[in-house]
Design an enzyme around this catalytic site. Structure first.
Site, PDB file in Angstrom:
ATOM      1  N   GLN A 176       0.809  -1.208   0.000  1.00 56.02           N
ATOM      2  CA  GLN A 176       0.000   0.000   0.000  1.00 56.02           C
ATOM      3  C   GLN A 176       0.850   1.270   0.000  1.00 56.02           C
ATOM      4  OE1 GLN A 176      -0.645  -2.678   1.778  1.00 56.02           O
ATOM      5  NE2 GLN A 176      -2.830  -3.120   1.818  1.00 56.02           N
ATOM      6  N   GLN A 221      -1.658  -9.790  -3.627  1.00 55.51           N
ATOM      7  CA  GLN A 221      -2.959 -10.228  -3.140  1.00 55.51           C
ATOM      8  C   GLN A 221      -4.099  -9.409  -3.741  1.00 55.51           C
ATOM      9  OE1 GLN A 221      -1.967  -9.801   0.971  1.00 55.51           O
ATOM     10  NE2 GLN A 221      -1.051 -11.825   1.107  1.00 55.51           N
ATOM     11  N   ALA A 468      -2.301   1.936  12.489  1.00 51.18           N
ATOM     12  CA  ALA A 468      -1.131   1.065  12.469  1.00 51.18           C
ATOM     13  C   ALA A 468      -1.368  -0.264  13.166  1.00 51.18           C
ATOM     14  CB  ALA A 468       0.057   1.775  13.102  1.00 51.18           C
ATOM     15  N   ASP A 469      -0.891  -1.329  12.526  1.00 58.83           N
ATOM     16  CA  ASP A 469      -0.846  -2.652  13.129  1.00 58.83           C
ATOM     17  C   ASP A 469       0.566  -3.006  13.568  1.00 58.83           C
ATOM     18  OD1 ASP A 469      -0.767  -2.838  10.021  1.00 58.83           O
ATOM     19  OD2 ASP A 469       0.331  -4.603  10.713  1.00 58.83           O
ATOM     20  N   GLU A 502      -7.685   0.497   6.434  1.00 55.39           N
ATOM     21  CA  GLU A 502      -7.337  -0.668   7.245  1.00 55.39           C
ATOM     22  C   GLU A 502      -7.303  -0.382   8.748  1.00 55.39           C
ATOM     23  OE1 GLU A 502      -4.703  -3.637   4.753  1.00 55.39           O
ATOM     24  OE2 GLU A 502      -3.535  -1.870   5.336  1.00 55.39           O
ATOM     25  N   GLU A 524      -8.415  -4.407   5.774  1.00 52.70           N
ATOM     26  CA  GLU A 524      -8.219  -5.368   6.847  1.00 52.70           C
ATOM     27  C   GLU A 524      -8.904  -4.818   8.081  1.00 52.70           C
ATOM     28  OE1 GLU A 524      -4.147  -6.251   7.558  1.00 52.70           O
ATOM     29  OE2 GLU A 524      -3.920  -7.453   5.746  1.00 52.70           O
ATOM     30  N   TYR A 527      -6.621  -5.639  13.947  1.00 50.97           N
ATOM     31  CA  TYR A 527      -5.973  -6.810  14.514  1.00 50.97           C
ATOM     32  C   TYR A 527      -6.207  -6.925  16.023  1.00 50.97           C
ATOM     33  CZ  TYR A 527      -2.916  -7.339  10.347  1.00 50.97           C
ATOM     34  OH  TYR A 527      -2.410  -7.538   9.096  1.00 50.97           O
TER      35      TYR A 527
END
Length: 629
Positions: A176, A221, A468-469, A502, A524, A527
């Protein structure tokens, strides 16, 4: 994206400050020295981290400079360095001595010609996997190859001197916040790195207004290709979307392969670009908006639009205050934001129609004291491009706001004004191009919302809104860096082409406006919800990635994916990936959900489409059309 291990960037300051280079300069020099020697009509200062190459420089000189910058940036994911490598018209590299550039974090590589054919790189411009474990030898992936770009040049692919695996193609293994625009690639292009040891996962990306030979999608993906010409396309993983692209594959057998192909792009406008005219003067070309477009904008000559002399821009550096920037905007100036990190403690307010705010070298605005970094008034034709906008430690209500929340709907002159403004906006939409948002990652960030679109007829062309993950220790997490929603669209007739959103804690996207359209949505879910009670509303488990408001009557989406990886609590469920009103005017084409290793999405949309869970990790659940035929 899912990262098994991450070594945060060091955030070290550049040891060498770069300036505008002239042909006689072999190495990076202080900005003040370069500015004193500018010639050929060049501006005196494009910022301390802009390098301008001249074709009379030796290949070895250019290669040494490019290699030094790449060495600084290849692992500087969460750092503060920013660079733009600009090439004056001419040919760089030879058959025997090609120029082979690797592009690291926060680096832009762009030609300064009026046409992509004016700057030719005989060699390559590449991105390889980043190896995150065992001293840079293992866990080699492209999943976090973010924040870099290439534009406005031609690559004659030449792998002379490279190892046999890489010699045969130009590698562009990215994810991304990476764009390839206005580029011609003469030779094979691969969107993954199949040479570096380890898994070669990639999760990009974006290609627009470009011409390529054969493209190997490989492990990408999801990918979006807009208004381009491609020789061939090899495959898809989960979601490959094409609009207005000559040579795009047919999608009749979706999801095998998982292609979504639109013959034209409903609304498009190419990103502004910097170039040098025949007299050596710096100009900015601002392309015009088009409807139902197909192919590259430069096929028949100069891209349609208007040219603005750089003297009509205020060339800003991070030393400039917001007061200075707003003063320049009030005087009718446009803004060119040179590479660096700008602390923004009050809003940059864009009030005038047709204003251009263009960042180069991934210029970054960081909110201070809870500010809204950018506000665009409800006027047509504004273009904001090439910016990253970060949340700060104090909560901002929103990071970029387009239009006011309360739109005027008066009588008499007021109603006439609304109709006139609507006609102007339809013809000349306010446009966001390559605008990226972050909450957390480099530092703690807090924002209720990243992007709010209140105006009608806005075009959102390639954004990444990211809570942020991963990042520097303490900079991410459910309570450390909260963000409720990624994007909220309240305006009517808003079009999004390339929408990546995300990890937000509630709905990642909420679409309240009528007649909205999205071509490619990638998402996404968060998480890090600590438990199911923290991530539910009423009887609905979790939040959908894509929400269309219950009272919306007309909306359309082509090519959308929502993924789950709730690694903090793998038992979590989301009721659905997409949540929309059930009526004929709301249509979704080619949508999917997928499990990345933890968590469950019970259905794709409104109870339709099978679940994805740890029982079918990596295998998407598809819905071809919704409502069902």
């Amino acid at each position: 994206m899912r990262i098994r291990s991450i070594r945060p960037g060091g955030g070290r300051r550049a040891a060498v400050r770069t300036g505008v280079l002239v042909a006689t300069l072999a190495l990076l020099v202080p900005a003040s020295t370069a500015a004193a020697k500018h010639d050929r009509g060049r501006p005196a200062d494009l910022g301390p981290n802009v390098v301008v190459f001249d074709p009379s420089m030796s290949v070895a000189e250019i290669q040494e400079t490019a290699d030094e910058i790449h060495a600084r940036q290849v692992d500087d994911e969460m750092g503060t360095n920013r660079y733009a490598l600009l090439f004056l018209p001419g040919t760089y590299g030879t058959d025997a001595e090609p120029l082979q550039i690797q592009v690291g974090y926060y680096t832009e590589v762009s030609g300064l010609g009026a046409s992509p054919s004016d700057v030719v790189i005989n060699g390559k411009v590449e991105v390889y996997n980043r190896c995150l474990e065992d001293g840079g030898t293992a866990n080699c992936i492209a999943l976090n190859n973010f924040w870099r770009s290439i534009s406005n040049l031609t690559i004659d692919v030449n792998g002379t001197g490279q190892d046999g695996c890489r010699a045969g193609a130009n590698f562009w293994a990215v994810s991304q916040a990476v764009s390839m625009r206005r580029v011609q690639v003469n030779g094979p292009l691969t969107l993954m790195d199949y040479c570096t040891a380890g898994p070669q996962y990639a999760s990009g990306g974006y290609l627009a207004d470009s011409i390529t030979d054969d493209v190997t999608n490989g492990s990408q993906q999801q990918w979006y290709t807009r208004n381009s010409e491609i020789g061939s396309w090899s495959n898809g993983v989960w979601n490959a979307v094409f609009s207005g692209t000559e040579g795009a594959p047919d999608d009749a057998t979706f999801p095998d392969p998982p292609y979504t192909t639109l013959d034209t792009t409903p609304v498009s406008r190419e990103k502004p670009y910097l170039f040098v005219d025949r007299k050596g003067r710096y100009q900015v070309r601002v392309p015009a908006a088009e409807r139902d477009s197909r192919g590259v904008s430069w096929a028949d000559g100069q891209t349609a639009g208007r040219t603005i002399d750089l003297r009509e821009f205020y060339v800003a550096t991070p030393r400039d205050s917001v007061r200075t920037l707003n003063s320049q905007l009030a005087r009718g100036k446009h803004l060119l934001l040179t590479p660096g990190v700008y602390d923004v403690a009050q809003s940059i307010v864009i009030k005038r129609p047709n204003t251009v705010v263009l960042g180069i070298g991934h210029a970054t605005l960081t909110a201070q004291r809870g500010a809204v970094p950018v506000k665009v008034r409800d006027v047509p034709g504004v273009v904001v491009a090439g910016l990253t906008i970060d949340a700060g430690a104090k909560t901002s209500p929103v990071l970029l706001q387009v239009g006011e929340k309360k739109k005027h709907h008066g009588h008499g002159w007021g109603r006439w004004f609304d109709k006139a403004r609507d006609r102007a906006a339809k013809k000349n939409p306010t446009t966001l191009s390559d605008v990226y948002f972050r909450i957390g990652g480099p530092h703690v960030g807090k924002a209720d919302l990243t992007l709010e679109v209140n105006s009608d007829h806005v075009l959102v062309d390639h954004i990444w809104a990211w809570r942020a993950d991963h990042g520097k220790p303490g900079s991410f997490g459910w309570t450390a860096s909260p963000g409720r929603n990624g994007v909220i669209v309240n305006g009517d007739h808003v079009t999004a082409t390339g929408l990546f959103v995300e990890h937000y804690q509630e709905y990642n996207l909420i679409w309240n406006g009528e007649h909205g359209r999205t071509v490619l949505f990638q998402n996404e879910l968060p998480y890090d919800p600590p438990n199911q009670d923290a991530w539910r509303h009423g009887d609905t488990l979790g939040y959908a990635g894509y929400k269309v408001a219950d009272d919306v009557r007309h909306h359309e989406l082509w090519g959308g994916g929502s993924y789950i990886f709730t690694n903090v609590d793998p038992s979590l469920h989301a009721t659905q990936g997409f949540e929309v009103p059930e009526r004929p005017g709301v249509r979704l084409h080619h949508i999917l959900t997928v499990n990345l290793g933890a968590g469950t999405i019970d259905s794709v949309v409104n109870g339709v489409g099978g679940p994805v869970s740890n029982d079918n990790t990596g295998t998407p659940s598809y819905v071809v059309e919704y409502p069902l035929p």
